[in-house]
Every structure is written in C-alpha cells, then in structure tokens.
Design a protein around this motif. Structure first.
Motif, PDB file in Angstrom:
ATOM      1  N   MET A 257       9.013 -28.828 133.100  1.00  0.00           N
ATOM      2  CA  MET A 257       7.787 -29.105 132.338  1.00  0.00           C
ATOM      3  C   MET A 257       6.618 -28.338 132.952  1.00  0.00           C
ATOM      4  O   MET A 257       6.361 -28.464 134.151  1.00  0.00           O
ATOM      5  CB  MET A 257       7.458 -30.607 132.405  1.00  0.00           C
ATOM      6  CG  MET A 257       8.323 -31.471 131.522  1.00  0.00           C
ATOM      7  SD  MET A 257       7.986 -31.194 129.794  1.00  0.00           S
ATOM      8  CE  MET A 257       9.350 -30.182 129.391  1.00  0.00           C
ATOM      9  N   GLN A 261       1.190 -29.558 130.599  1.00  0.00           N
ATOM     10  CA  GLN A 261       1.542 -30.790 129.890  1.00  0.00           C
ATOM     11  C   GLN A 261       0.970 -32.008 130.613  1.00  0.00           C
ATOM     12  O   GLN A 261       0.420 -32.917 130.002  1.00  0.00           O
ATOM     13  CB  GLN A 261       3.063 -30.923 129.785  1.00  0.00           C
ATOM     14  CG  GLN A 261       3.719 -29.832 128.972  1.00  0.00           C
ATOM     15  CD  GLN A 261       3.443 -29.981 127.487  1.00  0.00           C
ATOM     16  OE1 GLN A 261       3.376 -31.086 126.965  1.00  0.00           O
ATOM     17  NE2 GLN A 261       3.251 -28.856 126.819  1.00  0.00           N
ATOM     18  N   ILE A 279       4.779 -38.105 126.654  1.00  0.00           N
ATOM     19  CA  ILE A 279       4.665 -36.645 126.713  1.00  0.00           C
ATOM     20  C   ILE A 279       5.793 -35.983 127.490  1.00  0.00           C
ATOM     21  O   ILE A 279       6.502 -35.120 126.970  1.00  0.00           O
ATOM     22  CB  ILE A 279       3.306 -36.241 127.330  1.00  0.00           C
ATOM     23  CG1 ILE A 279       2.210 -36.907 126.505  1.00  0.00           C
ATOM     24  CG2 ILE A 279       3.195 -34.733 127.427  1.00  0.00           C
ATOM     25  CD1 ILE A 279       0.949 -36.182 126.402  1.00  0.00           C
ATOM     26  N   GLN A 283      10.186 -34.514 126.096  1.00  0.00           N
ATOM     27  CA  GLN A 283      10.464 -33.075 126.174  1.00  0.00           C
ATOM     28  C   GLN A 283      11.515 -32.776 127.229  1.00  0.00           C
ATOM     29  O   GLN A 283      12.439 -31.981 127.006  1.00  0.00           O
ATOM     30  CB  GLN A 283       9.183 -32.317 126.530  1.00  0.00           C
ATOM     31  CG  GLN A 283       8.073 -32.527 125.535  1.00  0.00           C
ATOM     32  CD  GLN A 283       6.874 -31.663 125.892  1.00  0.00           C
ATOM     33  OE1 GLN A 283       6.942 -30.442 125.828  1.00  0.00           O
ATOM     34  NE2 GLN A 283       5.792 -32.297 126.283  1.00  0.00           N
TER      35      GLN A 283
END
Lengths: 364, 339
Positions: A257, A261, A279, A283
């Motif tokens: 990530m 982010q 969030i 992902q």
C-alpha cells in the motif's frame, strides 16, 4: 504474333502438401530438423509403450463392482475396491444407516461454497446463510434431536472430516492471520514482538510436529481426566499453523500500500480502525488473493497429515481399507481414486482464484 | 533468577506428571462415565481394524469388549480410540484411554518406566521370515547375503539386524514404510525375504498372487508377548482387566463356549459353578456382578472362539494356534484357578 501476348492464365500453384494442414503443422513443429524428428519418434514410441497398456489396464481388463476374489484372476484394474468400500472410505465410522447425514451435510456445505463464489452475493445475508448452514450441519453431524441418534466427534471421519478440518481451518485462520499481520506492523513494541515471535515460531516448525505436540505432548500437561477432543486439538493446530502463513501474505499486501493511502485517510480524520477497515485492508486483501488461495490450497492438502495422529480423514480410511488382506493388493486403484478426489477439489479452488483475480483486477 | 524460575517450572511439571502417573480410582471413573475407553490399533487386520461398515473387529477389540462386559455386563459399553505406535502409551498415561489393547509387546522398560501394568498375554507373537519357495531355503540360517524387506523404526528392524549379526550373515535391508507397500515390493521380487511378526506374515502370504509359492521359515527370532495394559495406580481395575482375559482362557479350558454356556449353568462341577457365578464369590472378590464371567463367554466367547473368529485358520490370516493354544495342547495359554 498476337498470340504471344495472350498468356495462359497463371496457374496458382498450391503450396506443397507438406507445408499446409495437418502435415504442414507436423512438419513445422515436430519434424523440422533431424533432432526434433528423432525426439518426436522417441516420444511416440514411449507413448506407444505406456498409453495402450494403461488404457487397457484402466478400462478394458478392469472390473468395476465385483467381490475381491474375482480381482485375483484378472490382469486389469480392480476398481471394485472403491464401490465395495465406499461407505467406509467416505464416511468412516459414521454408523451404517446414518450416513445420509454427513452426506447431506457435505452437499449443503459444497452448495453454499458454490453459492458464495459469486461476488454479487457478498452481502450481510450471506453471513446469515452461513450461520444457519453451520447450525444445520452441526445438528446433522452430531444428532440428538429429531430422532437422530448422537454421533460423537470421535466417529466423524472420512471426507466430512477432511472438509471440516480444512474449511474451518481456513475460515478461522484468515481473520486471525489478518490480525497477526496488523500486529506485526504495529508501532507498539509488545504487540509487535509477540506477533513476530508467534509467526516466526510457527513458520519455523513443520505442521506435522505441531500435530504431534497437540496429540502426544499436550495431553500430558492436562490434569488427569481432563481431555480435549482429538478433532478439536488437530483443528486448533491447523488453524494456528495456517494463520501464521496467512499473516505473512497479508503483511505483503499491507506493505504494497502506498503511503499516500494512509496519509489520505489521516487527512480525512479517520482513526486507525477506520483507516484499516475502510481504506487499507480492502485494497491490501485484494492484492493478496492469489497467494492466499495458494495457502488455502496447501492447507486443504495438509489436512491429510492428521493421519499420523490417528484421525480418520479420507486418506486414512483408504489406508485402513487397504490393510484388509482382501484388498491389500489394490493400492494403486485406491490411490488413483483419492488423487482424482483431491484434484477435483484443488482444481476447483485454483480456477476460482484465477476468476476472482480477473474480476477484481482494477488496473492497480 | 531465571534459573530458579526454570526450576520452579520443572518442579510444577514433574508434580503434574507424578499426579498423572499415580492418581488412582480408574475404576470409579470408568463406572461413573458408563463406558470404557479402549486404545486399539486402527489398521492391523485380525487384531484391531474397522470393517467395511466401520464396525471394529479383531482379537484386541474383542478383548476390550470382554473387559466392558465384565464391568457393565454389556459388550457395547466400550469406545475405541485408534492410536499410532507413538501415541499409544501417552494416551494411556494421560487418561485419554482406560485400557490399551493395541498389540503392544510387554517389556521390562515399558512395564516400569512408562508407569504401565501389563496383564495376561492375549497373543504370543514373534518375528519370522517369509520366503518364496523357488529360492529353496529351508532355514533362516541360509539367508546369508539376502535382501530383506522390513518395516522401519519398530523393533522388527532391530531384531533382524541382531539376528543377522549374531549369525555372522550379510544382509541388505530394504526399508519400506507401509505394510501394504512392503507386501507389494516383496511379491514384485525386489527382495528375497520379508521379515515381520509371524501374525503379519500369515496375512501377507494370504494376499500373494499365489500363496502356495511362499512359505514361512520355522525360525522365530524374537519374543513378542502382546498384552493389554493399564496405568499404575488402581490395582482393582488392573485385576478386573487381567481376569477378563483369563476368564476367556479358562472358559476354553473348561470347554465352555458361547453356545453351551447356558447348559453349563446347570453343571454340577463345583469349578464350573464357581466360574459362572452359580456359586457366588468371584464377582464379589473383584467388585463385579457375580455373572461377569458368564456374560463374557455369552457375549464375546471363550479365547478359542475369539481366536478362530479373528485370526484362525478359517480367516484370511489363517494362523495356527501354535504358542497360543491351551497349555493342555502344547501352547502357552494357561489360567490360574478361579476360586
């Protein structure tokens, strides 16, 4: 001399037969130079040696549902070992006459797994279905109500045991693994150290030794008379083991990530829980679908290791069938059957993982 | 500081271990839960193995049933735990099972250091050799230079090594993990000889493509008295297990079978009357129902019946009585008087 100007229509020569069609393909792929030709011939010879005998062993000289005595007089495969022992191989000690119960439970389970495979159905209601299904399955297996006699967990064996150990192993190990991964990336030293120790320790020993610990060492540390169910012990060992591997895979996803982010989440004023839940994890978990399913696949196959602690999963029931002198000689047939069974399950899982990967591919 | 903590931990653990090894009242616990938990072998045909329907069958299984009958008067009051060779003694020590009837050889170290008590032997086994007739071998002494198929790890491999060394013979062991693969390898001709317990050899020969081409050599190179075991700490329970086995042997000696046991109740022989509980005494002495021996014979059978049903000449194994015949027939099965 006008004739001379008239040229006969040019004949379109067909390419030589050796360049087009089957022959052409053969020529350009299998016989395009001397060593490829040699290899092709050798492979064909080898296949000729292997395939026809195997085919006639499997289908022509074989018998499919005869008593063991008949098998002694034939040259082909004795597939009879499967139908004659199918109830023990699939359901083990589950009492005769009650075997529709694990059978139905398996159908429900597989049905729900297939149902859940479609992402359109990933809603809250799916969780409810699972809960209901688990209760129904548990009732079917254990019994004690609606006139179904109680069947204790020690009698749960065969394919239901394999499915149960692997499915519950996966389902329980996944969230546990995610927490471990988050813990390992935590800024709090105590939590981080604990998680690192746990993950590295479990990953440092083979599953077989964990199973041995749970079945041979662990009971000695309990006061006499207190025993924990063998199935439960094996299940716990499998969960603990799988979780450590899941944790490392998920950690990989978390590391992938980008910082942006996290910063975006911070700037929105989200706290740690919200950041992770809304969030980061969605992902990160998407990225790690392929490796996770790889781990789950091997976890499914690893459940057969419970053989060494005398749990009768489908591999063990087959082995026991083979120790009956009547059937001892037909291990090849029995193991081929098992291999097909495992292959079907594993292939279904891996092709699903490929589909899921494709569907979730959003260009990231 | 660290060391002392470790010491404390070790002390606690050893206390726990001691508690496990010497807590008594196994019989109370068994009676309270209403069934007996028996550890058996899960995969040896004729001794302890489920059949096609998942019903436990075998000599050891029937022995466990006899113990259940002695205590509860009901052969179904027993639950079986299949155990591997590694698990079996721990399971007994930790109380996971109450009695171990899993073709375990009685040895001095097991009887003492492991905190177990073995009772009367229910099968006398011993290691032997299976050879193809075409080799023309008549004695194990002629096996010099042979390749020998053997299972790993167990005492079998060690016994074979001892035998060949003490007779100054060369040998090449071919070690194969599972019994079924061992048999396949042997019949495929990859080794000259197969060595295993005599009871297994009979079964292996039975599955040969042509059993008449193979024979078992006369030499038995080890003693394997297989006996049920209980843990230390409850002598009354040990006596019950012991006499449950002896009752089956005694019944065969008296000629009492599951078929004629009801007639024998009318017998005027005082020995038979005492044995079957017509004249009271034995039951009270063991803390059991007076009909306990009658029930064992009625529900499970005498030793001869159990033997013939599971491993005898009419089964796939086809084992002769041999050492397991009654002492009156040249065997070792002998029971003290029931009085």
């Amino acid at each position: 001399m006008s004739d001379a100007t008239i040229t006969p229509p040019r004949e379109f020569l067909k390419p030589p037969v050796t360049e087009v069609g089957v022959l052409g393909w053969l020529h350009s792929n299998l016989f395009n130079n001397w060593y490829n030709s040699l290899l092709t011939i050798l492979v064909l010879l080898a296949l000729w040696q292997v395939v026809p005998p195997f085919f006639s062993w499997t289908f022509i000289d074989s018998v499919w549902n005869t008593p063991a005595e008949v098998c002694r007089d034939i040259d082909g495969a004795c597939w009879s070992i499967i139908p004659k022992n199918i109830s023990f191989i699939l359901f083990g000690f589950f009492p005769d006459g009650q075997q529709w119960r694990p059978g139905l439970a398996m159908v429900l389970l597989v049905g729900l797994v297939v149902f859940s495979a479609d992402r359109k159905r990933w809603k809250k209601s799916l969780g409810v279905y699972w809960l209901i299904n688990l209760v129904v399955m548990g009732t079917l297996m254990y019994g004690g109500v609606f006139g179904m006699p109680v069947v204790e967990t020690s009698q749960w064996s065969g394919l239901p045991l394999t499915f149960m150990l692997s499915l519950f192993g996966m389902v329980a190990a996944y969230p546990f693994g995610v927490f471990l991964a988050l813990g390992r990336r935590s800024k709090m030293p105590a939590i981080k150290t604990l998680c690192v120790i746990y993950i590295e320790m479990i990953r440092g020993v083979p599953l077989i030794s964990l199973l041995f610990m749970s079945s041979v060492m662990f009971p000695l540390f309990l006061p006499e008379g207190v025993t924990i169910n063998t199935v439960l012990r094996a299940q716990l060992a499998i969960i603990l083991f799988t979780a450590a591997y899941i944790a490392e895979v998920v950690r990989g996803g978390l590391q992938a990530m980008p910082r942006g982010q996290f910063e975006a989440a911070d700037s929105l004023g989200l706290n740690y829980n919200q950041t992770m839940r809304l969030i980061i994890l969605p992902q990160a978990l998407k990225i790690v679908i392929p490796p996770s399913l790889g781990i789950l696949l091997s976890a499914f196959k690893d459940t057969s290791l419970v053989v060494i602690i005398s749990l009768y999963d489908v591999l063990k029931t087959t082995k026991v069938t083979l120790s009956n002198p009547k059937w001892t000689g037909y291990s090849t047939e029995a193991y081929i059957f098992l291999a097909v069974l495992y292959f079907v399950c594993c292939y279904a899982m891996s092709s699903y993982s490929r589909r899921l990967e494709k569907e979730l591919h959003t260009g990231r | 500081m660290k060391l002392s903590r470790l010491t404390v931990l070790v002390m606690i653990l050893s206390l726990l271990a001691a508690g496990i090894a010497f807590a008594g009242k196994d019989l109370d616990a068994v009676q309270k839960k209403g069934f007996i938990q028996a550890g058996v072998n899960g995969g040896v045909f004729g001794f302890g193995m489920p059949d096609e329907k998942g019903v436990w069958k075998g000599l050891d299984v029937d022995t466990a049933r006899a113990i259940a009958v002695a205590i509860f008067g009901d052969a179904s009051k027993v639950k079986f735990t299949p155990l591997t060779a590694q698990q079996r003694f721990t399971a007994l020590q930790s109380g996971e099972i109450d009695v171990l009837t899993r073709n375990a050889t009685r040895t001095l170290s097991r009887d003492t250091q492991l905190g177990l008590n073995f009772v009367t032997v229910n099968y006398y086994d011993g290691q032997g050799f299976l050879v193809p007739n075409k080799l023309g071998i008549k004695s194990a002494k002629e096996l010099g230079g042979a390749t020998v198929c053997v299972l790993p790890g167990t005492t079998t491999e060690q016994n074979a090594a001892d035998f060949f060394r003490s007779n100054n013979l060369d040998w090449k062991p071919v070690v194969i993990e599972s019994t079924t693969e061992l048999a396949k390898t042997f019949f495929a001709g990859r080794c000259d000889v197969l060595t295993s317990d005599a009871s297994q050899l009979a079964g292996t020969r039975a599955v040969a493509p042509n059993p008449k081409d193979y024979s078992i050599l006369p030499e038995i190179i080890s003693k394997e008295p297989l006996a049920p075991a209980v843990r230390h700490g409850d002598d009354q329970f040990r006596d019950i297990v012991d006499f449950a086995v002896l009752a089956m042997i005694n019944a065969e000696e008296m000629g009492i079978t599951s078929k004629n046991v009801d007639e024998k109740l009318k017998s005027t022989d005082p020995m038979v009357q005492r044995f079957l509980g017509v004249v009271a005494g034995n039951g009270a002495a063991l803390g059991l129902d007076e009909k306990w021996a009658y029930n064992i014979i009625k529900q499970v059978g005498n030793y001869g019946e159990v033997f013939e049903r599971n491993v005898g000449v009419n089964t796939t194994l086809g084992i002769e009585r041999g050492l397991n015949a009654l002492w009156t027939n040249g065997g070792l099965m002998y029971s003290p008087p029931f009085k």
